[in-house]
Design a protein around this motif. Structure first.
Motif, PDB file in Angstrom:
ATOM      1  N   TRP A  11       0.830  -1.207   0.000  1.00 31.99           N
ATOM      2  CA  TRP A  11       0.000   0.000   0.000  1.00 31.99           C
ATOM      3  C   TRP A  11       0.863   1.254   0.000  1.00 31.99           C
ATOM      4  N   THR A  12       1.922   1.287   0.801  1.00 32.19           N
ATOM      5  CA  THR A  12       2.769   2.474   0.856  1.00 32.19           C
ATOM      6  C   THR A  12       3.453   2.739  -0.482  1.00 32.19           C
ATOM      7  N   LEU A  13       3.537   1.722  -1.339  1.00 30.53           N
ATOM      8  CA  LEU A  13       4.204   1.874  -2.633  1.00 30.53           C
ATOM      9  C   LEU A  13       3.252   2.219  -3.764  1.00 30.53           C
ATOM     10  N   PHE A  14       2.007   1.701  -3.729  1.00 27.22           N
ATOM     11  CA  PHE A  14       1.093   2.026  -4.833  1.00 27.22           C
ATOM     12  C   PHE A  14       0.198   3.227  -4.546  1.00 27.22           C
ATOM     13  N   GLU A  15      -0.017   3.554  -3.270  1.00 28.38           N
ATOM     14  CA  GLU A  15      -0.884   4.694  -2.949  1.00 28.38           C
ATOM     15  C   GLU A  15      -0.377   6.001  -3.548  1.00 28.38           C
ATOM     16  N   PRO A  16       0.927   6.317  -3.504  1.00 27.85           N
ATOM     17  CA  PRO A  16       1.386   7.570  -4.124  1.00 27.85           C
ATOM     18  C   PRO A  16       1.091   7.643  -5.618  1.00 27.85           C
ATOM     19  N   VAL A  17       1.116   6.499  -6.316  1.00 30.58           N
ATOM     20  CA  VAL A  17       0.823   6.491  -7.750  1.00 30.58           C
ATOM     21  C   VAL A  17      -0.593   7.010  -7.990  1.00 30.58           C
ATOM     22  N   HIS A  18      -1.526   6.554  -7.182  1.00 26.28           N
ATOM     23  CA  HIS A  18      -2.907   7.009  -7.326  1.00 26.28           C
ATOM     24  C   HIS A  18      -3.064   8.464  -6.906  1.00 26.28           C
ATOM     25  N   ALA A  19      -2.374   8.887  -5.862  1.00 27.90           N
ATOM     26  CA  ALA A  19      -2.621  10.190  -5.234  1.00 27.90           C
ATOM     27  C   ALA A  19      -2.259  11.378  -6.114  1.00 27.90           C
ATOM     28  N   GLN A 148      -4.079   2.932 -13.151  1.00 31.72           N
ATOM     29  CA  GLN A 148      -5.364   2.263 -12.949  1.00 31.72           C
ATOM     30  C   GLN A 148      -5.243   1.104 -11.969  1.00 31.72           C
ATOM     31  N   ALA A 149      -4.168   0.342 -12.072  1.00 25.22           N
ATOM     32  CA  ALA A 149      -3.955  -0.770 -11.142  1.00 25.22           C
ATOM     33  C   ALA A 149      -3.817  -0.249  -9.712  1.00 25.22           C
ATOM     34  N   ALA A 150      -3.057   0.829  -9.538  1.00 23.30           N
ATOM     35  CA  ALA A 150      -2.894   1.414  -8.206  1.00 23.30           C
ATOM     36  C   ALA A 150      -4.232   1.890  -7.659  1.00 23.30           C
ATOM     37  N   THR A 151      -5.058   2.459  -8.523  1.00 19.03           N
ATOM     38  CA  THR A 151      -6.366   2.961  -8.111  1.00 19.03           C
ATOM     39  C   THR A 151      -7.283   1.830  -7.668  1.00 19.03           C
ATOM     40  N   ILE A 152      -7.323   0.759  -8.431  1.00 13.99           N
ATOM     41  CA  ILE A 152      -8.143  -0.399  -8.062  1.00 13.99           C
ATOM     42  C   ILE A 152      -7.696  -0.959  -6.726  1.00 13.99           C
ATOM     43  N   LEU A 153      -6.396  -1.117  -6.551  1.00 15.77           N
ATOM     44  CA  LEU A 153      -5.869  -1.729  -5.335  1.00 15.77           C
ATOM     45  C   LEU A 153      -6.099  -0.846  -4.114  1.00 15.77           C
ATOM     46  N   ARG A 154      -5.948   0.472  -4.275  1.00 12.61           N
ATOM     47  CA  ARG A 154      -6.142   1.340  -3.111  1.00 12.61           C
ATOM     48  C   ARG A 154      -7.612   1.418  -2.727  1.00 12.61           C
ATOM     49  N   ASN A 272      -1.365  17.348   3.025  1.00 11.28           N
ATOM     50  CA  ASN A 272      -2.516  16.951   2.213  1.00 11.28           C
ATOM     51  C   ASN A 272      -3.646  16.418   3.094  1.00 11.28           C
ATOM     52  N   PRO A 273      -4.909  16.588   2.644  1.00 15.55           N
ATOM     53  CA  PRO A 273      -6.044  16.201   3.489  1.00 15.55           C
ATOM     54  C   PRO A 273      -6.458  14.744   3.405  1.00 15.55           C
ATOM     55  N   ILE A 274      -5.625  13.832   2.858  1.00 11.36           N
ATOM     56  CA  ILE A 274      -6.058  12.422   2.871  1.00 11.36           C
ATOM     57  C   ILE A 274      -6.061  11.840   4.288  1.00 11.36           C
ATOM     58  N   PRO A 275      -5.089  11.971   5.179  1.00 16.93           N
ATOM     59  CA  PRO A 275      -3.741  12.468   4.978  1.00 16.93           C
ATOM     60  C   PRO A 275      -2.807  11.331   4.559  1.00 16.93           C
ATOM     61  N   LEU A 276      -1.919  11.630   3.637  1.00 19.45           N
ATOM     62  CA  LEU A 276      -0.949  10.661   3.146  1.00 19.45           C
ATOM     63  C   LEU A 276       0.439  11.191   3.451  1.00 19.45           C
TER      64      LEU A 276
END
Length: 283
Positions: A11-19, A148-154, A272-276
């Motif tokens: 998660w810590t690796l794919f979440e930034p791709v989506h963000a 898209q893969a990062a978005t689906i997974l997150r 950021n307001p996610i917060p991430l």
């Protein structure tokens, strides 16, 4: 610090791709070009678009931590300003430009292949946002497939996190107050999710009655232990894609994502307001 679980590490690796969709300047520019201004309008439009032109009800359920009033101010109004189809195009276009620029010169084809393979293995039942994104047509460009893969997974992980919080018996506001008791900042979290002072303070009172918050708002030992269980359940519910890939392929995917995430982090504001937060281990 204990070692991260496989699910948390990924998660810590794919979440930034989506963000980048929310925080990269190119993401905002794409929505503005489509006629939609304002951070929260594009946030709701982009995240909700895979569900279609729905009203507030399904989004209150799926987003969980947002105050119903905040969701109701956004929906269905945003669909008078942009269509779901245009919102899907805008979020992909903005992410493409942002990622293409920051990842220039970095090989991403294999990472996109492996992350897509993982995303195709998500659990569908009970995962409204993960499943809605998984229904979208897969793009051809590696940078688009990576996003898209990062978005689906997150979203798949987020759906599971909501289930874990429900199992713990907390509501949306309580979940945020609880997180702040573990080190989050109320001044950022509360307005970003639209809760009033009265709602926030009432939620804190209910958590104190359960023995999960101390008088000063910090989490008690019992509160810390209960939240650790929420995170453990979240991890378990996010595990299927990585079990399907197997440990060796998952490790290869992580190795490929590490330099990608490192390139992306400077695009994401610290407040950021996610917060991430870089290095964050929760959720």
């Amino acid at each position: 610090m204990s070692e991260l679980s496989v699910e948390r590490r990924m998660w810590t690796l794919f979440e930034p791709v989506h963000a980048v969709t929310y925080f990269a300047a190119d993401g905002g520019a794409a929505f503005e070009a489509a006629g939609l201004r304002g951070f929260w309008r594009r946030y709701f439009a982009g995240r909700v678009a895979p569900l279609g032109a729905v009203g507030a009800g399904p989004v209150v359920a799926a987003f969980f931590g947002f105050a119903p009033g905040m969701v109701e101010r956004a929906l269905p109004d945003i669909w008078t300003r942009i269509t779901p189809s245009a919102a899907l195009d805008a979020r992909r276009a903005g992410a493409h430009v942002a990622l293409e620029a920051v990842l220039d010169g970095l090989p991403i084809d294999e990472a996109a292949d492996l992350l897509e393979a993982a995303a195709r293995e998500i659990d569908r039942p009970g995962r409204i946002l993960g499943s809605a994104n998984a229904d979208l047509e897969w793009p051809e460009e590696p940078v688009d497939r990576l996003w898209q893969a990062a978005t689906i997974l997150r979203e798949h992980r987020g759906d599971g996190h909501v289930a874990a919080l429900l199992t713990a018996g907390v509501d949306g506001c309580e979940s945020l107050v609880w997180r702040c008791g573990l080190g989050g900042l109320r001044e950022g979290m509360q307005p970003a999710r639209g809760w009033s002072d009265d709602e926030w303070d009432a939620a804190a009172g209910r958590l104190r009655e359960r023995g999960w918050l101390a008088a000063d708002g910090s989490a008690t030992i019992a509160g810390e232990e209960a939240y650790a269980e929420v995170e453990a359940v979240t991890d378990r519910l996010a595990g299927r894609p990585w079990r399907k890939l197997g440990p060796d392929v998952t490790e290869r995917c992580a190795t490929l994502l590490e330099p990608i995430a490192a390139r992306i982090w400077p695009l994401l504001p610290a407040d950021n307001p996610i917060p991430l937060v870089q290095g964050q281990t929760a959720r």
